[in-house]
Scaffold this active site. Structure first.
Site, PDB file in Angstrom:
ATOM      1  N   GLY A  12       0.809  -1.170  -0.116  1.00 53.00           N
ATOM      2  CA  GLY A  12      -0.023   0.013  -0.044  1.00 53.00           C
ATOM      3  C   GLY A  12       0.868   1.279   0.070  1.00 53.00           C
ATOM      4  O   GLY A  12       1.730   1.171  -0.757  1.00 53.00           O
ATOM      5  N   GLY A  15       4.433   0.289   1.515  1.00 60.72           N
ATOM      6  CA  GLY A  15       4.993  -0.964   0.992  1.00 60.72           C
ATOM      7  C   GLY A  15       5.342  -0.379  -0.639  1.00 60.72           C
ATOM      8  O   GLY A  15       6.741  -0.760  -0.835  1.00 60.72           O
ATOM      9  N   VAL A 133       7.266   4.098  14.853  1.00 61.85           N
ATOM     10  CA  VAL A 133       7.375   5.300  15.792  1.00 61.85           C
ATOM     11  C   VAL A 133       7.720   6.727  15.060  1.00 61.85           C
ATOM     12  O   VAL A 133       8.757   6.726  14.718  1.00 61.85           O
ATOM     13  CB  VAL A 133       8.032   5.228  16.978  1.00 61.85           C
ATOM     14  N   GLY A 135       7.225   7.963  12.125  1.00 61.87           N
ATOM     15  CA  GLY A 135       7.742   7.788  10.737  1.00 61.87           C
ATOM     16  C   GLY A 135       9.068   7.770  10.557  1.00 61.87           C
ATOM     17  O   GLY A 135       9.904   7.182  10.869  1.00 61.87           O
ATOM     18  N   GLU A 191      -4.259   5.885   9.468  1.00 63.60           N
ATOM     19  CA  GLU A 191      -4.420   4.764   9.336  1.00 63.60           C
ATOM     20  C   GLU A 191      -5.772   4.074   8.575  1.00 63.60           C
ATOM     21  O   GLU A 191      -6.449   4.882   8.304  1.00 63.60           O
ATOM     22  CB  GLU A 191      -4.879   4.194  10.799  1.00 63.60           C
ATOM     23  N   ASP A 202      -3.400   5.375  18.085  1.00 68.11           N
ATOM     24  CA  ASP A 202      -2.024   5.431  17.308  1.00 68.11           C
ATOM     25  C   ASP A 202      -0.731   5.907  18.163  1.00 68.11           C
ATOM     26  O   ASP A 202       0.155   5.570  18.320  1.00 68.11           O
ATOM     27  CB  ASP A 202      -2.010   6.155  16.029  1.00 68.11           C
ATOM     28  N   LYS A 206       2.527   4.161  20.031  1.00 63.48           N
ATOM     29  CA  LYS A 206       3.818   4.665  19.667  1.00 63.48           C
ATOM     30  C   LYS A 206       4.511   5.154  20.913  1.00 63.48           C
ATOM     31  O   LYS A 206       5.764   4.693  21.331  1.00 63.48           O
ATOM     32  CB  LYS A 206       3.937   5.800  18.934  1.00 63.48           C
ATOM     33  N   GLY A 302       3.355   9.496   6.041  1.00 58.92           N
ATOM     34  CA  GLY A 302       3.383   9.417   4.654  1.00 58.92           C
ATOM     35  C   GLY A 302       4.497   8.418   3.954  1.00 58.92           C
ATOM     36  O   GLY A 302       5.157   7.911   4.738  1.00 58.92           O
TER      37      GLY A 302
HETATM   38  N1  LIG Z   1       0.951   5.504   6.120  1.00 54.77           N
HETATM   39  C1  LIG Z   1       1.769   6.244   6.937  1.00 54.77           C
HETATM   40  O1  LIG Z   1       2.258   7.124   6.912  1.00 54.77           O
HETATM   41  C2  LIG Z   1       2.487   5.269   7.907  1.00 54.77           C
HETATM   42  C3  LIG Z   1       1.799   3.846   8.063  1.00 54.77           C
HETATM   43  N2  LIG Z   1       2.496   3.126   9.303  1.00 54.77           N
HETATM   44  C4  LIG Z   1       2.123   1.817   9.122  1.00 54.77           C
HETATM   45  O2  LIG Z   1       2.585   0.881   8.060  1.00 54.77           O
HETATM   46  C5  LIG Z   1       1.725  -0.105   7.699  1.00 54.77           C
HETATM   47  C6  LIG Z   1       1.145   0.035   6.525  1.00 54.77           C
HETATM   48  O3  LIG Z   1       0.418   1.300   6.269  1.00 54.77           O
HETATM   49  P1  LIG Z   1      -0.147   1.770   5.053  1.00 54.77           P
HETATM   50  O4  LIG Z   1       0.824   1.543   3.842  1.00 54.77           O
HETATM   51  O5  LIG Z   1      -0.353   3.349   5.155  1.00 54.77           O
HETATM   52  O6  LIG Z   1      -1.473   1.051   4.580  1.00 54.77           O
HETATM   53  P2  LIG Z   1      -2.211   0.525   3.474  1.00 54.77           P
HETATM   54  O7  LIG Z   1      -3.479   0.267   3.807  1.00 54.77           O
HETATM   55  O8  LIG Z   1      -2.007   1.703   2.575  1.00 54.77           O
HETATM   56  O9  LIG Z   1      -1.346  -0.656   2.959  1.00 54.77           O
HETATM   57  C7  LIG Z   1      -1.601  -1.822   3.736  1.00 54.77           C
HETATM   58  C8  LIG Z   1      -1.480  -2.794   2.241  1.00 54.77           C
HETATM   59  O10 LIG Z   1      -1.452  -4.058   3.046  1.00 54.77           O
HETATM   60  C9  LIG Z   1      -2.458  -4.794   2.096  1.00 54.77           C
HETATM   61  N3  LIG Z   1      -2.812  -6.125   2.794  1.00 54.77           N
HETATM   62  C10 LIG Z   1      -3.559  -6.112   3.922  1.00 54.77           C
HETATM   63  N4  LIG Z   1      -3.679  -7.270   4.190  1.00 54.77           N
HETATM   64  C11 LIG Z   1      -3.241  -8.178   3.588  1.00 54.77           C
HETATM   65  C12 LIG Z   1      -3.095  -9.655   3.415  1.00 54.77           C
HETATM   66  N5  LIG Z   1      -3.606 -10.288   4.015  1.00 54.77           N
HETATM   67  N6  LIG Z   1      -2.408 -10.004   2.222  1.00 54.77           N
HETATM   68  C13 LIG Z   1      -1.593  -9.197   1.298  1.00 54.77           C
HETATM   69  N7  LIG Z   1      -1.736  -7.739   1.522  1.00 54.77           N
HETATM   70  C14 LIG Z   1      -2.439  -7.192   2.373  1.00 54.77           C
HETATM   71  C15 LIG Z   1      -3.547  -3.931   1.806  1.00 54.77           C
HETATM   72  O11 LIG Z   1      -4.346  -4.467   0.606  1.00 54.77           O
HETATM   73  C16 LIG Z   1      -2.907  -2.762   1.426  1.00 54.77           C
HETATM   74  O12 LIG Z   1      -2.314  -2.522   0.056  1.00 54.77           O
HETATM   75  C17 LIG Z   1       0.722  -0.108   9.054  1.00 54.77           C
HETATM   76  O13 LIG Z   1       0.995  -0.879   9.976  1.00 54.77           O
HETATM   77  C18 LIG Z   1       0.785   1.266   9.253  1.00 54.77           C
HETATM   78  O14 LIG Z   1       0.167   1.581  10.610  1.00 54.77           O
HETATM   79  C19 LIG Z   1       3.565   3.406   9.983  1.00 54.77           C
HETATM   80  C20 LIG Z   1       3.926   4.774  10.014  1.00 54.77           C
HETATM   81  C21 LIG Z   1       3.508   5.734   8.880  1.00 54.77           C
HETATM   82  N1  LIG Z   2      -1.362   7.312  10.861  1.00 51.72           N
HETATM   83  C1  LIG Z   2      -0.092   7.685  11.265  1.00 51.72           C
HETATM   84  C2  LIG Z   2       0.829   7.136  10.387  1.00 51.72           C
HETATM   85  C3  LIG Z   2       2.362   7.225  10.986  1.00 51.72           C
HETATM   86  O1  LIG Z   2       2.447   6.398  11.945  1.00 51.72           O
HETATM   87  C4  LIG Z   2       0.069   8.922  11.611  1.00 51.72           C
HETATM   88  O2  LIG Z   2      -0.868   9.984  11.075  1.00 51.72           O
HETATM   89  O3  LIG Z   2       0.951   9.489  12.216  1.00 51.72           O
HETATM   90 NA    NA Z   3      10.872   6.462  13.342  1.00 51.05          NA
END
Ligand SMILES: NC(=O)C1=CN([C@@H]2O[C@H](COP(=O)(O)OP(=O)(O)OC[C@H]3O[C@@H](n4cnc5c(N)ncnc54)[C@H](O)[C@@H]3O)[C@@H](O)[C@H]2O)C=CC1
Ligand SMILES: N[C@@H](CC=O)C(=O)O
Ligand code: NA
Length: 432
Positions: A12, A15, A133, A135, A191, A202, A206, A302
């Site tokens: 997502g 990733g 934690v 980002g 999230e 959240d 952290k 982000g």
């Molecule tokens: N977006 C952000 O700024 C930040 C996110 N995070 C953490 O990073 C992680 C990912 O966040 P995002 O990328 O924003 O979320 P997102 O929702 O954009 O991406 C998650 C991806 O995982 C996939 N997924 C979910 N279950 C699955 C499964 N069973 N098999 C295969 N793929 C699966 C979803 O289809 C989606 O594409 C979360 O734990 C979030 O808390 C941490 C820091 C910052």
């Molecule tokens: N949803 C979280 C993503 C990063 O950890 C935020 O807004 O800080």
């Molecule tokens: Na960090």
């Protein structure tokens, strides 16, 4: 040296940004670490989606747990999110198979970080989570490695990009909460379930990780007092501004005589404090030690900001580093005495919508005095938009330092007088 073979689950916001960053920086990272970092397998739901990189040579898994357990990989990167399965099962499977893990999943770590750290130690794998934690801010590494000489006293800061973005835009542009939240979601900050952001969980996840790293205690998210920002109104932000403050969602962990106080709640901070200037998706973490106080500021959410932390962890693995997840063996982490929130001391902003009757102000002042609460100011504000003599009025109180318990008792006593028209708003104040 052989390549570091990576299996990545979840493509997502974060990733996909990790894939692009690794492609962009491949040669540079290889030069710095002596190894190429190669994504050789992925697990994602949508095979057709364009992630901006060529994935034709990569093995696809429908089941992330199978990738973690059976993939021909050295490191498993978990970027799916969610505090339960499949994230937990996949991380556990990788660690049990002796494969190191990098994850950004603070919800999972806040719930079972110690268990996962134990699993890692049992097989000699590493569990790294810099992205979980604040980002892109390298605060996990800083606490794990750079503050060893210090006895930490307090760890605090703005730990959620979504909330800080919402509060900044509401205060500066008078936009509604809903509009700001939608924009934060569009930008990839929030999230998957944004209630984790806006209800403070959240930030609590952290903070739980920071507390463990800073104080050598077991991760204990249950011990955290949590309030979010959902109930804050433009009126509160305006009133705070008039009084010389900005409102920020802070996470604070502090050693007290009664144990470690851990709390997450909106907080009024004086406008001249550096923390008040931290705007938008930017996070700030202050580490107060007995020798060094420092504040780290940077992007808290982000795709690219978070990918930066994930890639840094991968580079650390490529160099062969195998640090303990929480800075020391999991069995040495101690249970922490919990300081109850009722004993918290500080200033308070209290907004009461009261019936516009003679004597109401005297009742309020009286019930406050009964609890030995000294008032720095008491102001009556006409509700926004009302021109005629209103039936209710907003009374805003600013207290000098007092306790949470006294404030709660005073508010209950005022409510019992039958003069309060709706739920009181309480915002804690940090002062010089
Ligand atoms: N977006 C952000 O700024 C930040 C996110 N995070 C953490 O990073 C992680 C990912 O966040 P995002 O990328 O924003 O979320 P997102 O929702 O954009 O991406 C998650 C991806 O995982 C996939 N997924 C979910 N279950 C699955 C499964 N069973 N098999 C295969 N793929 C699966 C979803 O289809 C989606 O594409 C979360 O734990 C979030 O808390 C941490 C820091 C910052
Ligand atoms: N949803 C979280 C993503 C990063 O950890 C935020 O807004 O800080
Ligand atoms: Na960090």
């Amino acid at each position: 040296m052989s390549d570091l073979k990576v299996g990545l689950a979840g493509l997502g916001t974060v990733g996909a940004a990790v894939l692009r960053m690794l492609a962009r920086q491949e040669a540079e990272i290889a030069a710095r670490t002596g190894r190429r970092i190669k994504v050789v397998a992925v697990a994602a739901r949508d095979r057709a989606k364009d992630r901006g990189v060529d994935l034709s040579q990569v093995a696809w898994f429908d089941d992330p747990v199978a990738l973690a357990r059976e993939g021909e990989i050295d490191v498993f990167v978990e970027l799916m999110g969610g505090e339960g399965d499949p994230a937990k099962a996949a991380v556990a499977a990788a660690l049990d198979a002796g494969r190191s893990v990098v994850t950004a999943n603070k919800a999972l770590l806040a719930r079972c970080g110690v268990e996962l750290a134990r699993r890692a130690e049992a097989t000699g794998a590493a569990l790294l989570f810099e992205a979980a934690v604040a980002g892109g801010i390298p605060v996990v590494k800083t606490l794990r490695e750079a503050m060893e000489g210090n006895r930490l006293v307090r760890v605090s800061g703005i730990l959620n990009g979504t909330c800080n973005y919402i509060l900044t835009r509401m205060a500066d542009e008078k936009l509604s909460f809903g509009v700001c939240l939608s924009e934060a979601q569009r930008l990839g900050y929030a999230e998957a379930d944004p209630t984790f952001d806006i209800d403070g969980f959240d930030t609590a996840h952290k903070l739980a990780l920071l507390t463990s790293l800073a104080f050598g205690t077991r991760v204990d998210a249950e011990a955290i007092y949590v309030e979010g920002i959902r109930q804050l109104t433009l009126e509160d932000l305006d009133a705070a501004d008039d009084l010389g403050y900005k409102v920020k969602l802070l996470g604070v962990a502090v050693r007290t005589d009664a144990g470690i106080e851990q709390r997450v709640h909106p907080t009024m901070v004086p406008k001249h404090w550096p923390l008040a200037q931290v705007a938008g998706v930017t996070n700030a973490v202050a580490l107060d030690g007995d020798a060094v106080d420092l504040t780290l500021v940077g992007p808290g959410a982000g795709g690219d900001a978070t990918a930066s932390a994930v890639v840094a962890d991968l580079a650390e693995m490529a160099r062969g580093a195998r640090p303990f997840a929480f800075g020391m063996p999991a069995e040495l982490l101690l249970p922490a005495e919990r300081a109850p929130m009722q004993r918290h001391e500080g200033g308070y902003y209290i907004r009461l919508a009261v019936l516009n009757r003679p004597g109401t102000a005297a009742i309020i002042a009286g019930r406050m005095a009964d609890q030995n609460i000294s008032l720095e100011s008491i102001v009556q504000r006409r509700p926004v938009g009302l021109k005629a003599e209103p039936e209710t009025a907003n009374v805003i109180l600013i207290t000098y330092a007092t306790t949470e318990e006294a404030v709660r008792r005073a508010i209950a006593a005022i409510e019992a007088e039958g003069v309060v028209a709706s739920l009181p708003q309480v915002i804690r104040i940090e002062k010089d």
